[in-house]
Design an enzyme around this catalytic site. Structure first.
Site, PDB file in Angstrom:
ATOM      1  N   HIS A 146      12.508  21.211  58.459  1.00 27.59           N
ATOM      2  CA  HIS A 146      11.773  20.022  58.010  1.00 27.59           C
ATOM      3  C   HIS A 146      11.819  18.878  59.018  1.00 27.59           C
ATOM      4  O   HIS A 146      11.065  17.923  58.900  1.00 27.59           O
ATOM      5  CB  HIS A 146      12.331  19.544  56.662  1.00 27.59           C
ATOM      6  CG  HIS A 146      12.023  20.486  55.531  1.00 27.59           C
ATOM      7  ND1 HIS A 146      11.047  20.237  54.607  1.00 27.59           N
ATOM      8  CD2 HIS A 146      12.545  21.691  55.199  1.00 27.59           C
ATOM      9  CE1 HIS A 146      10.990  21.237  53.736  1.00 27.59           C
ATOM     10  NE2 HIS A 146      11.889  22.137  54.075  1.00 27.59           N
ATOM     11  N   ASP A 164      10.286  11.453  63.747  1.00 30.36           N
ATOM     12  CA  ASP A 164      10.308  11.921  62.361  1.00 30.36           C
ATOM     13  C   ASP A 164       9.627  13.268  62.276  1.00 30.36           C
ATOM     14  O   ASP A 164       8.586  13.467  62.907  1.00 30.36           O
ATOM     15  CB  ASP A 164       9.572  10.909  61.458  1.00 30.36           C
ATOM     16  CG  ASP A 164      10.192  10.814  60.066  1.00 30.36           C
ATOM     17  OD1 ASP A 164      10.682  11.844  59.573  1.00 30.36           O
ATOM     18  OD2 ASP A 164      10.185   9.718  59.486  1.00 30.36           O
TER      19      ASP A 164
END
Ligand code: ADP
Length: 448
Positions: free
Chosen positions: A156, A353
Site C-alpha cells: 500500500h 505517499d
C-alpha cells in the site's frame, strides 16, 4: 466460488461497519460480500506472549481469525522493524530509518508465527491475499510450510528506487521473499518500475514479471453522499458560522512525517506574508490525529508542529482572526466530509505517499456547481488520477504559497473545469475496481 483469505497486520473489529471501518475493509467490502472469506491477522491486543492459536469469530460468511501479539514481538516486529525501518525506507527517508538485528529477527518471527497459525486453517482451493509492508515474508513462510495455493501481495506504500531500498540491511532477503507470490501489486507505475529493478538486482527476474500497478481508490459516491448529508447539520453549520465568510483551506492527515506538515505550515505562513490580500480573509483548518505516538520521531514531529502553529498564529493573528486552526483529535468521517465540501481549497502535500486517499475524498466531497481546488503534492501516488489538481513540490514553501494564492483567486469556470478533470477517475478507479482487478489478475495467474 472458492474462499478468499485476507492476511493483514490488523484485522478490523468485527463490530465495525460502514463509515467507521478501516480503509482496507471498505475496499474489500464487495469482494467479501460475494464469497466466503477468512480475514487473518493481529487482533490489535498485546499479551505476554504471541498466541499460537487464533481466536475465531464468524459474522455471516466472514470468519475473523486473530492473534494477540506478545509484548516483545510487538516492539520488534511492529514498532521496530515495520515502523522504524521499513516505513521510512519505503517513503524515501533513509535518514530516519533505524535498524536493529533483534527487530529484524522479531519481524521474521511474527511473519513465521502468522504463517504457522494460518496454514492449518487453509483449504487447497483458497485464494490468499497478503497486505502491506508488515508482511513481505508471510507468503514465503506459507510456502515453506507446503502451501500451494495462489498467494498475492499488495504493497500500500511507495517502493523507492532499488539503490535506496537496498541500503536497508537485509533488504535482499525481503525481495527474495516476494518471489513466493503469484502477483505482486503496487500503487503506481513508478513503484512498479522501482520494484522490478530491485527484484532483477537480486536475480528475481521471474518475480519482477509478476509486479503490476493497481491504484487504490475510494467509494466516491458514498463519500459524496456523506458530504451532501453533512451540510445543514448542527456541527457543520456551527463551524461555518465560526468562519464568518472567510475562505476555508482544509488539511486532513495522520500526524506523520511523510505528510510534509512543517513545510505545509511554513508555506501557509509564506502566503500570509507575501500575498497580503488574503490576510483576515482565509482560515486554514488542519486536522492531524496523533498516530504512532509511541515512536520517538512522531513525538518530535508533534513538538515541531506545536511550534509552527504558535509561530504562525503569533505572527499573523488579529484580535478577531486566528489564521490557523489545528486539531490533533480525529474527526468523525461524516463531519470531515462536510468540512471538505465547505473548503475552497484542499491542501494535500505529502513528501511521499503511496496513494493518498484524502486527495480523492476532497474531490468526491465537492459541490459540482461550486467546487473547490485541490493543491496536491507531485509526490503522492494519486497524482496520476488527478490531472486537474494544482501540483506543488511539497518541499518548497514558496511554491505552496503561490499555489494557495492561485487556488484562492481562481475563477469559478476554471475551478469547475479542473474539478471535472479529477472527478472522472475518482469515480471510475474506485475501491471496488481496485479489488476486482487485483483478484482477477491473481485468480487468472495459475490458470494461464
Ligand atoms: P494514510 O493511509 O497514510 O493515513 P490516506 O490519505 O491514504 O493516508 O488515508 C487516510 C484515511 O484516513 C482517509 O480515508 C482519511 O479520510 C482518514 N483520515 C485521515 N485523517 C483523519 C482525521 N483527522 N479524522 C478522520 N479520518 C481521517
Amino acid at each position: 466460488m472458492n474462499r478468499l483469505v485476507i492476511v493483514a497486520n490488523r484485522v478490523p473489529n468485527p463490530g465495525e461497519r460502514g463509515a467507521t471501518a478501516g480503509g482496507l475493509a471498505v475496499a474489500l467490502k464487495d469482494a467479501l460480500a460475494k464469497r466466503e472469506a477468512l480475514w487473518f491477522g493481529w487482533s490489535g491486543q498485546i499479551a505476554e506472549a504471541t498466541a499460537a492459536d487464533p481466536v475465531e469469530t464468524r459474522i455471516g460468511r466472514i470468519t475473523y481469525a486473530t492473534l494477540d501479539l506478545g509484548r516483545e514481538d510487538h516492539r520488534r516486529y511492529y514498532l521496530g522493524f515495520s515502523n522504524g525501518s521499513l516505513w521510512p525506507t519505503l517513503h524515501y527517508r533513509l535518514g530516519l530509518a533505524v535498524f536493529a538485528r533483534e527487530d529484524h529477527a522479531g519481524y521474521r518471527a511474527v511473519n513465521a508465527a502468522f504463517a504457522a497459525a494460518l496454514a492449518p486453517m487453509l483449504r487447497p482451493d483458497d485464494t490468499i491475499w497478503a497486505h502491506d509492508f508488515h508482511l513481505f515474508p508471510v507468503g514465503a513462510a506459507l510456502r515453506a510450510l507446503g502451501c500451494r495455493q495462489r498467494i498475492g501481495f499488495f504493497l500500500h506504500v511507495p517502493f523507492p528506487p532499488a539503490g535506496l531500498f537496498c541500503a536497508l540491511p537485509r533488504a535482499a532477503e525481503l525481495l527474495t521473499d516476494l518471489a513466493a507470490y503469484d502477483v505482486i501489486g503496487v500503487q503506481t507505475e513508478d513503484d512498479a518500475v522501482n520494484l522490478r529493478a530491485a527484484l532483477a538486482g537480486v536475480g528475481q527476474e521471474e518475480a519482477a514479471a509478476r509486479v503490476h500497478a493497481f491504484p487504490i481508490g475510494i467509494e466516491a459516491e458514498a463519500f459524496t453522499t456523506l458530504a451532501e448529508k453533512a451540510i445543514g447539520k448542527r456541527e457543520t453549520e456551527r463551524f461555518r458560522q465560526s468562519l464568518v465568510d472567510r475562505a476555508l483551506i482544509i488539511g486532513v492527515d495522520r500526524l506523520d512525517y511523510t505528510k510534509g506538515l512543517p513545510q505545509r505550515f511554513c508555506g501557509y505562513g509564506q502566503l500570509l506574508a507575501r500575498f497580503k490580500t488574503h490576510r483576515s480573509k482565509v482560515t486554514y483548518l488542519q486536522v492531524a490525529p496523533v498516530s504512532r505516538g509511541d515512536v520517538a520521531q512522531y513525538r518530535a514531529l508533534r513538538r515541531e508542529l506545536d511550534e509552527w502553529v504558535g509561530r504562525i498564529n503569533g505572527q499573523h493573528a488579529e484580535p478577531d482572526w486566528a489564521p490557523l486552526r489545528y486539531m490533533t483529535r480525529a474527526v468523525a468521517r461524516p463531519v470531515l466530509a462536510g468540512f471538505m465540501r465547505m473548503a475552497r481549497v484542499g491542501l494535500v502535500t505529502p513528501l511521499r505517499d503511496g496513494m493518498n486517499l484524502v486527495a480523492k475524498e476532497y474531490v468526491a466531497a465537492q459541490d459540482p456547481e461550486d467546487p473547490g481546488v485541490l493543491v496536491l503534492s507531485r509526490f503522492a501516488g494519486a497524482v496520476a488520477q488527478l490531472p486537474g489538481a494544482l501540483l506543488v513540490n511539497p518541499l518548497d514553501p514558496d511554491e505552496i504559497a503561490e499555489a494557495l494564492d492561485q487556488a484562492l483567486t481562481m475563477k469559478p469556470a476554471e475551478r469547475k473545469a479542473r474539478w471535472e478533470e479529477c472527478i472522472v477517475s475518482v469515480r471510475r478507479d474506485g475501491a471496488r475496481a481496485w479489488c476486482r482487478e487485483f483478484l482477477s489478475r491473481l485468480e487468472g495467474a495459475n490458470d494461464a
